[in-house]
Scaffold this motif. Structure first.
Motif, PDB file in Angstrom:
ATOM      1  N   THR A  43      41.716  33.909  46.963  1.00 50.50           N
ATOM      2  CA  THR A  43      42.883  34.364  46.215  1.00 50.50           C
ATOM      3  C   THR A  43      42.581  34.269  44.725  1.00 50.50           C
ATOM      4  N   VAL A  44      42.840  35.338  43.994  1.00 55.75           N
ATOM      5  CA  VAL A  44      42.589  35.369  42.553  1.00 55.75           C
ATOM      6  C   VAL A  44      43.910  35.568  41.827  1.00 55.75           C
ATOM      7  N   ALA A  45      44.237  34.670  40.911  1.00 54.44           N
ATOM      8  CA  ALA A  45      45.447  34.775  40.085  1.00 54.44           C
ATOM      9  C   ALA A  45      45.012  34.979  38.642  1.00 54.44           C
ATOM     10  N   HIS A  46      45.434  36.093  38.050  1.00 53.07           N
ATOM     11  CA  HIS A  46      45.054  36.424  36.680  1.00 53.07           C
ATOM     12  C   HIS A  46      46.166  36.023  35.716  1.00 53.07           C
ATOM     13  N   TYR A  47      45.763  35.373  34.634  1.00 54.27           N
ATOM     14  CA  TYR A  47      46.725  35.042  33.582  1.00 54.27           C
ATOM     15  C   TYR A  47      47.100  36.308  32.819  1.00 54.27           C
ATOM     16  N   PRO A  48      48.313  36.371  32.302  1.00 55.59           N
ATOM     17  CA  PRO A  48      48.706  37.539  31.496  1.00 55.59           C
ATOM     18  C   PRO A  48      47.868  37.648  30.230  1.00 55.59           C
ATOM     19  N   ARG A  49      47.859  38.820  29.649  1.00 50.44           N
ATOM     20  CA  ARG A  49      47.127  39.038  28.399  1.00 50.44           C
ATOM     21  C   ARG A  49      47.669  38.107  27.312  1.00 50.44           C
ATOM     22  N   GLY A  50      46.757  37.516  26.552  1.00 52.79           N
ATOM     23  CA  GLY A  50      47.159  36.627  25.467  1.00 52.79           C
ATOM     24  C   GLY A  50      47.442  35.205  25.904  1.00 52.79           C
ATOM     25  N   ALA A  51      47.268  34.892  27.182  1.00 53.42           N
ATOM     26  CA  ALA A  51      47.580  33.552  27.675  1.00 53.42           C
ATOM     27  C   ALA A  51      46.341  32.812  28.153  1.00 53.42           C
ATOM     28  N   SER A  52      45.166  33.221  27.674  1.00 55.51           N
ATOM     29  CA  SER A  52      43.931  32.601  28.160  1.00 55.51           C
ATOM     30  C   SER A  52      43.834  31.127  27.769  1.00 55.51           C
TER      31      SER A  52
END
Length: 289
Positions: free
Chosen positions: A123-132
């Protein structure tokens, strides 16, 4: 695990930011021209949040999805499979851009191939843009590595690898590092025909839960349910991301008394199916104090 690519480093007699105790100043080149460098090192990190252990794969080729998945494979082979002998699922948190972003088809195809070989539901969960900056690897691993080699010119790959391996902190962090000698090519395209063979399927998800943390702070929790196609009753809920309006307001992405919408992409890969949810599932409410 949390994954990301650290800033690339020029290997050579170049200045490295920071201070280092020594009897005399260390002489380095005045300019850091890429042509004067031995190579350009690309560190890709994998951080085991539970055991507080990191693994960094240092490549000298290109930062591509194949390189990213190979680094995760290397971590699993060297450490992960030994610590989690009975694991059937793996949760990966990553940024929404770069070699492990939500868009590259090659990243999804390579994960599918690895899932087929290991029999893991990934399972891959991507952080929103600008939230790295909320990605655990940024401050739990990369920050400590940067502090450890501060002021130390990275004159060779061996010196860089030793600096990474010697990284620790008060929390008991331990890091392993390996040199990836493979050559990775850019602009590898995955045709539509091959993508269709991955059997796309939407991912079920739970509604967003909001609650007040303090007077002027809201912390929002996203709960995402990922279902296995073979065992739909074994649904697992993962806490994907937390954020505060203070960051959102400081970043300029929202204004006072306005709502903001951030994209969160979650997909699940297992030995027979790639599930992707490209729709917006994260709504971050900003309230004026």
């Amino acid at each position: 695990i949390s994954v990301d690519t650290k800033n690339t480093e020029l290997i050579g007699n170049f200045k490295n930011s920071g201070a280092l105790w020594s009897q005399k100043a260390d002489e380095v080149s005045m300019y850091d021209f890429p042509g004067d460098a031995e190579c350009r090192a690309v560190p890709y990190g994998v951080y085991d949040i539970h055991h507080k252990r990191g693994h960094v794969s240092v490549g000298t080729s290109a930062d591509t999805p194949q390189f990213a998945v190979h680094a995760i494979r290397d971590w699993w082979k060297q450490t992960g499979s030994k610590q989690y002998t009975d694991a059937k699922e793996l949760l990966i948190t990553a940024d929404s851009g770069g070699s492990n972003g939500h868009r590259p088809r090659l990243w999804k195809r390579e994960l599918q191939r690895w899932a087929d070989e290991e029999g893991l539901a990934i399972t891959v969960a991507h952080y929103p843009r600008g939230a790295s900056k909320w990605n655990d690897i940024e401050h739990r691993l990369f920050g400590s590595i940067t502090n450890n080699w501060a002021g130390l010119p990275l004159r060779s790959l061996g010196l860089m690898l030793n600096a990474i391996r010697g990284t620790t902190n008060e929390g008991g962090l331990s890091v392993t590092a390996r040199h990836d000698r493979h050559v990775y090519h850019k602009k590898i395209k995955v045709p539509d025909k091959e993508m269709k063979q991955l059997s796309l399927q939407d991912t079920k998800r739970a509604p967003l839960e909001l609650y007040d943390q303090a007077e002027d702070e809201i912390r929002e929790v996203i709960s995402v349910q990922v279902l296995s196609p073979y065992q739909p009753e074994l649904a697992q809920t993962h806490k994907v991301w937390t954020a505060t309006p203070k960051y959102l307001a400081a970043s300029g992405r929202v204004s006072r008394s306005l709502d903001t919408v951030a994209d969160m992409f979650v997909y699940s890969v297992n030995d027979a199916c790639l599930s992707i949810n490209p729709s917006i599932i994260a709504y971050f409410l900003h309230r004026a104090t």
